[in-house]
Design a protein around this motif. Structure first.
Motif, mmCIF file in Angstrom:
data_model
loop_
_atom_site.group_PDB
_atom_site.id
_atom_site.type_symbol
_atom_site.label_atom_id
_atom_site.label_comp_id
_atom_site.label_asym_id
_atom_site.label_seq_id
_atom_site.Cartn_x
_atom_site.Cartn_y
_atom_site.Cartn_z
ATOM 1 N N PHE A 170 -12.958 -5.086 6.162
ATOM 2 C CA PHE A 170 -11.665 -5.636 6.573
ATOM 3 C C PHE A 170 -10.713 -4.501 6.936
ATOM 4 O O PHE A 170 -10.953 -3.341 6.581
ATOM 5 N N SER A 171 -9.647 -4.856 7.651
ATOM 6 C CA SER A 171 -8.624 -3.852 7.980
ATOM 7 C C SER A 171 -7.275 -4.324 7.468
ATOM 8 O O SER A 171 -6.959 -5.507 7.509
ATOM 9 N N SER A 172 -6.490 -3.356 6.961
ATOM 10 C CA SER A 172 -5.124 -3.639 6.508
ATOM 11 C C SER A 172 -4.315 -2.362 6.727
ATOM 12 O O SER A 172 -4.702 -1.320 6.210
ATOM 13 N N PRO A 173 -3.223 -2.421 7.512
ATOM 14 C CA PRO A 173 -2.785 -3.503 8.388
ATOM 15 C C PRO A 173 -3.907 -3.932 9.340
ATOM 16 O O PRO A 173 -4.694 -3.096 9.779
ATOM 17 N N CYS A 174 -3.927 -5.230 9.615
ATOM 18 C CA CYS A 174 -5.060 -5.812 10.341
ATOM 19 C C CYS A 174 -4.865 -5.777 11.855
ATOM 20 O O CYS A 174 -3.806 -6.105 12.364
ATOM 21 N N ASN A 175 -5.912 -5.365 12.532
ATOM 22 C CA ASN A 175 -6.029 -5.593 13.965
ATOM 23 C C ASN A 175 -6.995 -6.777 14.082
ATOM 24 O O ASN A 175 -8.132 -6.646 13.651
ATOM 25 N N PRO A 176 -6.536 -7.940 14.548
ATOM 26 C CA PRO A 176 -5.440 -8.227 15.478
ATOM 27 C C PRO A 176 -4.176 -8.858 14.891
ATOM 28 O O PRO A 176 -3.213 -9.039 15.622
ATOM 29 N N SER A 177 -4.147 -9.228 13.607
ATOM 30 C CA SER A 177 -3.059 -10.100 13.143
ATOM 31 C C SER A 177 -1.821 -9.350 12.671
ATOM 32 O O SER A 177 -0.751 -9.935 12.525
ATOM 33 N N GLY A 178 -1.967 -8.034 12.387
ATOM 34 C CA GLY A 178 -0.843 -7.273 11.847
ATOM 35 C C GLY A 178 -0.572 -7.536 10.376
ATOM 36 O O GLY A 178 0.374 -6.995 9.804
ATOM 37 N N SER A 179 -1.404 -8.365 9.738
ATOM 38 C CA SER A 179 -1.189 -8.692 8.318
ATOM 39 C C SER A 179 -1.516 -7.491 7.432
ATOM 40 O O SER A 179 -2.430 -6.725 7.730
ATOM 41 N N VAL A 180 -0.761 -7.365 6.327
ATOM 42 C CA VAL A 180 -0.976 -6.268 5.379
ATOM 43 C C VAL A 180 -1.223 -6.877 3.996
ATOM 44 O O VAL A 180 -0.411 -7.664 3.514
ATOM 45 N N TYR A 181 -2.347 -6.527 3.379
ATOM 46 C CA TYR A 181 -2.621 -6.992 2.012
ATOM 47 C C TYR A 181 -1.830 -6.121 1.032
ATOM 48 O O TYR A 181 -1.924 -4.895 1.084
ATOM 49 N N ASN A 182 -1.084 -6.753 0.121
ATOM 50 C CA ASN A 182 -0.357 -5.964 -0.883
ATOM 51 C C ASN A 182 -1.254 -5.707 -2.104
ATOM 52 O O ASN A 182 -2.368 -6.230 -2.197
ATOM 53 N N ARG A 183 -0.759 -4.899 -3.028
ATOM 54 C CA ARG A 183 -1.564 -4.511 -4.202
ATOM 55 C C ARG A 183 -2.019 -5.732 -4.996
ATOM 56 O O ARG A 183 -3.162 -5.803 -5.452
ATOM 57 N N GLU A 184 -1.132 -6.688 -5.153
ATOM 58 C CA GLU A 184 -1.439 -7.891 -5.930
ATOM 59 C C GLU A 184 -2.609 -8.668 -5.294
ATOM 60 O O GLU A 184 -3.543 -9.088 -5.982
ATOM 61 N N GLU A 185 -2.545 -8.814 -3.974
ATOM 62 C CA GLU A 185 -3.602 -9.548 -3.257
ATOM 63 C C GLU A 185 -4.938 -8.809 -3.326
ATOM 64 O O GLU A 185 -5.995 -9.416 -3.533
ATOM 65 N N LEU A 186 -4.886 -7.482 -3.188
ATOM 66 C CA LEU A 186 -6.122 -6.689 -3.256
ATOM 67 C C LEU A 186 -6.704 -6.703 -4.677
ATOM 68 O O LEU A 186 -7.924 -6.741 -4.856
ATOM 69 N N THR A 187 -5.829 -6.697 -5.683
ATOM 70 C CA THR A 187 -6.288 -6.752 -7.080
ATOM 71 C C THR A 187 -7.026 -8.068 -7.340
ATOM 72 O O THR A 187 -8.072 -8.090 -8.015
#
Length: 394
Positions: A170-187
Motif C-alpha cells: 500500500f502507499s500512504s500518502p496514497c496515489n491515486p486518492s491522496g489519503s494518508v493513514y494515521n498512526r491509530e489506523e496503522l496500529t
C-alpha cells in the motif's frame, strides 16, 4: 503467430503513461490539451541538489557504482529514516535502485512464488498490480470508496488474509486518492497482521513529504512491524527529481541482500551522478520543501473547491500527494453530447474529446467508479481545466 512471450502479451500498458502519450500526440496535432494525467511535480530540482550533481561530475564520479548504492548514500538514507520515521536501519538493509518502481519490482521478484497472494487496498498505484502478476503473484483487491476516505478497515484486512497471503502492498500518502493513514489506523491494521506472521508489508512512502495532515507515520515504526515491513521511498516527488531515477528501500537484511542479487543481474548500480546528488537531498532538512508543499496544498484547496461545483462529482479531501480521485459513477449509463458513458474509462475519454482535458481512469487503480486528476500544474491551468470539465458535463 505472435512470437512474443505470454509474459509480455499478458502485461497491461501503464494507463497513466498511455494517457500522457495520447495527450502529447493530440497537442502535437495542435489541440489545446490540458494534461492532468502524469504525477510529476512542475517544479525544478532545487539548486543545491543540482550543484551537488555538477560537483560530482567535476570530481569524476563516472565509474560503475556498487550494486546496492554508494555507502555514503546508504548511510545518509539511514539517518533520514531515523530523523523522519524513527526507523533504525543499518546500511546493509538499504538498497538504492533506479527509481522506487525498480525497488518494488525487485521486492516482487525476490519475495513471490507462483500463486502467492498479495493484498492490495484499492485504489492502488497502477504498477503494483502488473508487477505482482509479472512475478507470479496473485493480486487480491480490497475495495474502498470515497465514503471511507479510500482506506481499508482492520475487518477488511482480516477477511482478505488466507494461508496463501504472502504480502500486503500500500502507499500512504496514497496515489491515486491522496489519503494518508494515521498512526491509530496503522496500529489497528498492525494488530490484525500480528496474528498472521507469514504476511510481509510493502509500505510505499514516496509522497511522505507532500503531506498536509501535519503528521506522518511509517507502519514499520509500529511495534512488531519493523522486521516484516519493506519501506520504499525515493527523491522523485518531494525533490522534483523524477528524471534522476533514484529510489531506495529499507528492509530486513535477507530481503535487501536478495534485492541486491537480482539487481546485480539486471541493471547493476544506479546512476553515479544522481546518487551523489541524492546524498545532498536526503541529508537536507525537510523544511527546504515547505514552499513546494505549501503550493501543492493551495492547489489542493483550489481543486477541491472547484470539483465540488461540478454536478455529480463526489470527493474526499485528500491529505497528501498531488491528486484528487472523484467518484463519477453518477454519470454511468447516461448519454453526454451523444456519447453513452458506460464506465470511468468512457468518462475519461469523453473529457479528453469534449473538454480537451487528459485524466486517468480509476479502472487502472482498481476503482472503476473514479477518475484521477493530478494537480501538479499551475493554478491558472487548473482553473481552466475545471471550467472545461464543468462545461462539458453540464
Amino acid at each position: 503467430m505472435n512470437p512474443l512471450s505470454d509474459r509480455i502479451n499478458n502485461l497491461a500498458v501503464s494507463q497513466t503513461l498511455a494517457m500522457a502519450a495520447l495527450a502529447r500526440e493530440l497537442k502535437a496535432q495542435g489541440k489545446d490539451i490540458i494534461s492532468l494525467s502524469l504525477g510529476e511535480p512542475d517544479f525544478n530540482t532545487p539548486e543545491f541538489i543540482k550543484e551537488a550533481a555538477k560537483k560530482a561530475i567535476d570530481e569524476n564520479y563516472s565509474t560503475y557504482t556498487p550494486v546496492e548504492g554508494y555507502l555514503e548514500l546508504k548511510e545518509a538514507i539511514c539517518k533520514k529514516f531515523k530523523r523522519d520515521n524513527n526507523l533504525d536501519y543499518k546500511p546493509s538493509q538499504i538498497v538504492v535502485s533506479t527509481g522506487a518502481k525498480q525497488s518494488l519490482y525487485n521486492i516482487a521478484q525476490v519475495m513471490l512464488n507462483e500463486g502467492d497472494e498479495v493484498i492490495l487496498p484499492a485504489p492502488y498505484w497502477v504498477s503494483y498490480f502488473e508487477i505482482i502478476k509479472l512475478s507470479g503473484g496473485v493480486p487480491v483487491e480490497v475495495p474502498t470508496s470515497v465514503e471511507s476516505d479510500f482506506k481499508i478497515t482492520p475487518e477488511q484486512l482480516e477477511a482478505a488474509i488466507t494461508p496463501k497471503t504472502k504480502m500486503m502492498w500500500f502507499s500512504s500518502p496514497c496515489n491515486p486518492s491522496g489519503s494518508v493513514y494515521n498512526r491509530e489506523e496503522l496500529t489497528a491494521l498492525a494488530k490484525v497482521l500480528e496474528k498472521h506472521p507469514h504476511v510481509y508489508v510493502v509500505s510505499d512512502e514516496i509522497y511522505e513529504h507532500i503531506n498536509f495532515s501535519g503528521t506522518f507515520c511509517s507502519i514499520a515504526s509500529i511495534p512488531g512491524m519493523f522486521d516484516r515491513t519493506i519501506t520504499v521511498n525515493g527523491v522523485a516527488k518531494a525533490f522534483a527529481m523524477t528524471g534522476w531515477r533514484i529510489g531506495y528501500m529499507g528492509a530486513p537484511e535477507f530481503i535487501a541482500k536478495a534485492c541486491t542479487k537480482i539487481q546485480g543481474q539486471v541493471t547493476s548500480g544506479a546512476n553515479s551522478i544522481a546518487q551523489r546528488a541524492t546524498i545532498t537531498a536526503v541529508e537536507a532538512d525537510p523544511s527546504v520543501l515547505n514552499e513546494m508543499v505549501s503550493a501543492f496544498k493551495n492547489r489542493r484547496d483550489l481543486v477541491v473547491g472547484l470539483v465540488k461545483e461540478i454536478p455529480g462529482f463526489k470527493l474526499n479531501v485528500p491529505e497528501g500527494a498531488f491528486y484528487v480521485f472523484p467518484d463519477v459513477s453518477s454519470y454511468f449509463g447516461k448519454t453526454l453530447k451523444g456519447q453513452l458513458i458506460k464506465d470511468a474509462t468512457d468518462f475519461s475519454m469523453f473529457l479528453l474529446a469534449e473538454a480537451n482535458v487528459a485524466t486517468v481512469t480509476g479502472d487502472a487503480f482498481g476503482n472503476p467508479n473514479c477518475i484521477r486528476f493530478s494537480y501538479a500544474i499551475s493554478e491558472v491551468l487548473l482553473i481552466e481545466a475545471m471550467r472545461r470539465i464543468k462545461e462539458a458535463v453540464s
